[in-house]
Design a protein around this motif. Structure first.
Motif, short mmCIF file in Angstrom:
data_model
loop_
_atom_site.label_atom_id
_atom_site.label_comp_id
_atom_site.label_asym_id
_atom_site.label_seq_id
_atom_site.Cartn_x
_atom_site.Cartn_y
_atom_site.Cartn_z
N ASP A 293 -10.95 34.53 -18.19
CA ASP A 293 -11.95 33.54 -17.77
C ASP A 293 -12.10 32.43 -18.80
OD1 ASP A 293 -12.45 34.78 -15.39
OD2 ASP A 293 -14.22 35.86 -16.09
N ARG B 167 -9.08 30.19 -18.63
CA ARG B 167 -9.11 29.38 -17.41
C ARG B 167 -10.14 28.25 -17.53
NH1 ARG B 167 -12.54 29.64 -13.52
NH2 ARG B 167 -13.31 31.70 -14.14
N GLU B 168 -11.25 28.52 -18.19
CA GLU B 168 -12.33 27.54 -18.28
C GLU B 168 -12.07 26.46 -19.33
OE1 GLU B 168 -15.68 30.91 -17.17
OE2 GLU B 168 -15.69 29.96 -19.13
N ARG C 14 -7.47 23.77 -19.94
CA ARG C 14 -7.14 22.47 -19.34
C ARG C 14 -7.77 21.32 -20.12
NH1 ARG C 14 -8.47 20.77 -13.07
NH2 ARG C 14 -7.81 18.59 -13.22
N GLU C 15 -9.03 21.50 -20.52
CA GLU C 15 -9.71 20.45 -21.29
C GLU C 15 -9.07 20.28 -22.66
OE1 GLU C 15 -13.71 21.44 -22.19
OE2 GLU C 15 -14.07 19.65 -23.41
N GLY D 101 -3.42 20.84 -14.92
CA GLY D 101 -3.49 22.21 -14.41
C GLY D 101 -3.11 23.19 -15.49
N ALA E 8 -4.82 33.69 -13.07
CA ALA E 8 -5.88 32.69 -12.89
C ALA E 8 -5.31 31.31 -13.10
CB ALA E 8 -7.04 32.94 -13.87
N GLU E 9 -5.99 30.31 -12.54
CA GLU E 9 -5.54 28.93 -12.70
C GLU E 9 -6.72 27.98 -12.58
OE1 GLU E 9 -2.79 28.83 -9.41
OE2 GLU E 9 -4.12 27.55 -8.21
N ASP E 10 -6.54 26.79 -13.12
CA ASP E 10 -7.50 25.70 -12.97
C ASP E 10 -6.66 24.43 -12.86
OD1 ASP E 10 -9.64 23.98 -12.94
OD2 ASP E 10 -9.92 23.99 -15.12
N THR F 112 -1.60 31.41 -8.19
CA THR F 112 -2.52 32.51 -8.48
C THR F 112 -2.35 33.65 -7.46
OG1 THR F 112 -4.15 31.11 -9.53
CG2 THR F 112 -4.94 33.17 -8.63
#
Length: 679
Positions: free
Chosen positions: A35, A38-39, A42-43, A49, A64-66, A73
């Motif tokens: 988690d 994933r959170e 990316r930032e 992605g 998991a992905e963002d 996923t």
């Protein structure tokens, strides 16, 4: 209060990485780690992605992905068919600028997605157990800082995974111990206080090491209790009979076979109606396993505490490494900016002196002074190139270089670096071939090695520099008479951030940068060292059969351009004036503009312009943006982009460029290249 200083994007990403690392340090489950990745991933890298991939046997599970669009996923792919599997099986970071050009990419799986470039980082050592992927929708050269941030996040995740595994192991051990106690057999016993007769069950006898049907007596029981525990055990039982309270005692017993067991005895007396004690009854449990486990748990807890301390120290070191990278990046930006400003200052100086020299202004004395000033300006230009090389604002430009002449030119700088307490000796073998190198980067590498040599000779010494040819390679050897290194230190000498100079006295990146440069050039870095006898560092570079690149007399501007109009754009008035004077001497008509917006207004007003010459770094619209607008509206107009930086990130390599500072011959050469085909 003054307004808060805004944080730029890069700083924000480093801060986000630091915060994510802190969160990972407290994560206690795989789900929590996934988690967090994933959170935050990316930032941290500025990707469109990210995906977190877990290794499951021979498959990659996309957990998991963002992302801005769907990826994979919930899917599983064989290790050998996906980029995450490639990264995990080899333990290497994968950087792909264009997925369509890389044979490792399963094109069918990527075709439905937005992905056109990616970075995949393995998580865990020595055998990766997961991977972290970052994806972009465009083809790009990946920023090394982005890659370092993603790798740092992966290292923090690996530490968190290891801590989670250790905690899970401890939790499972505790659960097993509880199950062992609950499933343990209990012996039942009763002692008749009047007759002294002892009654037991088979389990009780078995715990004491006798056959299940053995008629165990009180005398045998007393004798079996360990001598060191006997008094306390029977005192506890007697006290229970006297007070009527239940008792509990753990003690050791010795079996007939000589083994020692730990048992837990619980009992409570019973009484006659008149209050006289009748008997005492209880249960006996073999707790050897539990006692042993508790001892092991204490040892394990001590080991776990040590491991956690070790992991915490690694995390602190990783954070310190991040700070070092940030500090170096800030130094690079500052140095690059200063060098750019110096280039702007040097351009009119160099151009003006060049103009005075070519016009033979003054007499012989004045011309000598002008020649001396020109020589100093050229040395200043060389110094700026070295500053840009330090700031990593110079691309790797490989050419055929006379290394002997390079060393002779560099003697003064190395002597200043060493200081007055150290002596420099230079030996150049005859008939050494040129080498294929980047001159500026090689100079910085030699200065880095010289700094290390100076620090190793705290009380003074000699640095011997020699040049020779060896099996198709050109070799520069630097030998110092310093303290030397032992084998363990030598093995880590080229590790990034490894330093023996103490906190705050070195970044630990000098030799790693030299090693990386030699690898880029197709050469090698060799180090030999003996404690108390000194160190020899050898830079091995490929020899060149190509002619040495020398400064030639530059070709004139094509005659067909005489009388044509040039639009000159530069926000620095003095730089613009110097360049305008040079262009006018070529017979060109010059229109000056102080900004890109002013230049567009001139063109939009109908001015007839045959050539655009523009500075790149200007307030508002940059030169590259101006060139792009001109190309769309006035297609076919020749352009020349001028900049104090040699490395213009994001600018098309097809746009002709001229580096500041420049002399008239440099400008003439660039104009000849831009206009030659049109004259």
């Amino acid at each position: 209060m003054p307004p808060a200083t805004p944080i730029n994007v890069e700083d924000a990403r480093w801060i986000a990485l630091s915060e994510a690392s802190e969160r990972l340090a407290t994560a206690r489950s795989l789900a929590a780690i996934v988690d967090i990745l994933r959170e935050t991933a990316r930032e941290i890298v500025g990707a469109q992605g990210i995906a977190v991939v877990i290794r499951e046997g021979g498959h990659c599970f996309y957990a998991a992905e963002d992302a801005v669009g769907p990826l994979w996923t919930g899917n599983r792919f064989p290790l050998e068919t996906c980029i995450s599997g490639w990264a995990m099986t080899r333990g290497e970071t994968v950087c792909i600028g264009d997925i369509t050009l890389d044979a490792r990419v399963p094109q069918a799986a990527y075709a439905p997605t937005f992905v056109r470039s990616l970075v995949m980082v393995p998580i865990g050592k020595p055998e990766p157990v997961a991977a972290l992927g970052a994806y972009w929708s465009d083809v790009r050269e990946h920023d090394p800082a982005q890659v370092r941030r993603l790798e740092a996040l992966a290292r923090a995740a690996a530490i968190a995974l290891e801590n989670t595994r250790l905690i899970d192991t401890l939790t499972q051990s505790e659960r097993d111990r509880q199950l062992a106690l609950e499933a343990g057999r209990m012996g039942v016993w009763t002692l008749d206080l009047a007759s002294g007769k002892l009654e037991t069950n088979a389990t009780f006898c078995g715990i004491f090491g006798f056959e299940p049907d053995h008629p165990l007596t009180m005398e045998e029981l007393r004798a079996a209790v360990h001598a060191e525990d006997r008094a306390h055990t029977f005192h506890t039982i007697d006290n229970s009979i006297e007070t009527g309270e239940a008792c509990e005692v753990e003690h050791r017993l010795i079996t007939p076979q000589g083994g020692i067991r730990w048992v837990s005895l619980r009992a409570k007396p019973s009484f006659h109606p008149d209050g006289r004690p009748r008997a005492i009854s209880g249960v006996l449990t073999d707790v050897t396993a539990r006692v042993t486990m508790e001892a092991e748990r204490a040892d394990f807890a001590a080991m776990l505490e040590q491991r956690v301390e070790q992991r915490t120290a690694e995390l602190i070191k990783a954070q310190e490494d991040l700070r070092q990278v940030q500090k170096l990046d800030a130094m690079g930006q500052l140095t690059g900016g200063v060098a750019h400003d110096f280039n702007n200052l040097l351009t009119p100086i160099l151009g003006g002196l060049d103009l005075l020299s070519r016009r033979n202004v003054g007499g012989e004395r004045e011309q000598k002074m002008i020649a001396g000033a020109l020589q100093s300006a050229e040395r200043a230009r060389t110094l700026v190139h070295r500053l840009l090389a330090f700031a990593r604002r110079q691309p790797l430009t490989v050419q055929s270089v006379d290394i002997g002449l390079l060393l002779l030119d560099l003697v003064g700088l190395i002597e200043v670096t060493l200081g007055p307490r150290h002596r420099l000796s230079l030996t150049i073998a005859p008939d050494v071939s040129p080498a294929l190198v980047d001159r500026n980067q090689l100079e910085m590498a030699l200065v880095n090695v010289a700094v290390n040599a100076r620090d190793a000779m705290a009380s003074g010494g000699t640095l011997g520099v020699s040049l020779r040819q060896e099996d198709g390679h050109v070799v520069i050897a630097l030998r110092d008479t310093g303290v030397g290194m032992d084998e363990a230190t030598l093995q880590r000498a080229i590790e990034p951030f490894f330093s023996t100079k103490g906190v705050g006295k070195g970044t630990g990146l000098g030799l790693s940068m030299v090693h990386g440069l030699m690898a880029q050039l197709g050469g090698a870095l060799r180090i030999e060292s003996t404690p108390a006898r000194g160190t020899t560092v050898e830079l091995v570079m490929p020899a060149s059969q190509a002619p040495i690149e020398r400064t030639e007399v530059q070709p004139p501007v094509p005659l067909a351009m005489h009388g044509k109009t040039v639009l000159l754009v530069d926000d620095e008035a003095v730089v613009r004036a110097s360049a305008a004077e040079m262009l006018a001497e070529f017979g060109l008509r010059v229109i000056e503009a102080a900004s890109a917006e002013e230049a567009l207004a001139v063109l939009a007003g109908g001015a007839r312009v045959d050539l655009l010459v523009t500075d790149h770094m200007m307030p508002g619209m940059t030169g590259a943006q101006l060139v792009a607008k001109v190309a769309r509206r006035w297609a076919g107009m020749p352009v020349l982009l001028v900049s104090g930086y040699s490395d213009l990130a994001g600018v098309s390599g097809t746009i002709p460029r001229l580096a500041k500072p420049f002399r008239q011959r440099d400008l003439a050469a660039s104009l000849a290249l831009v206009l030659g085909d049109r004259s």
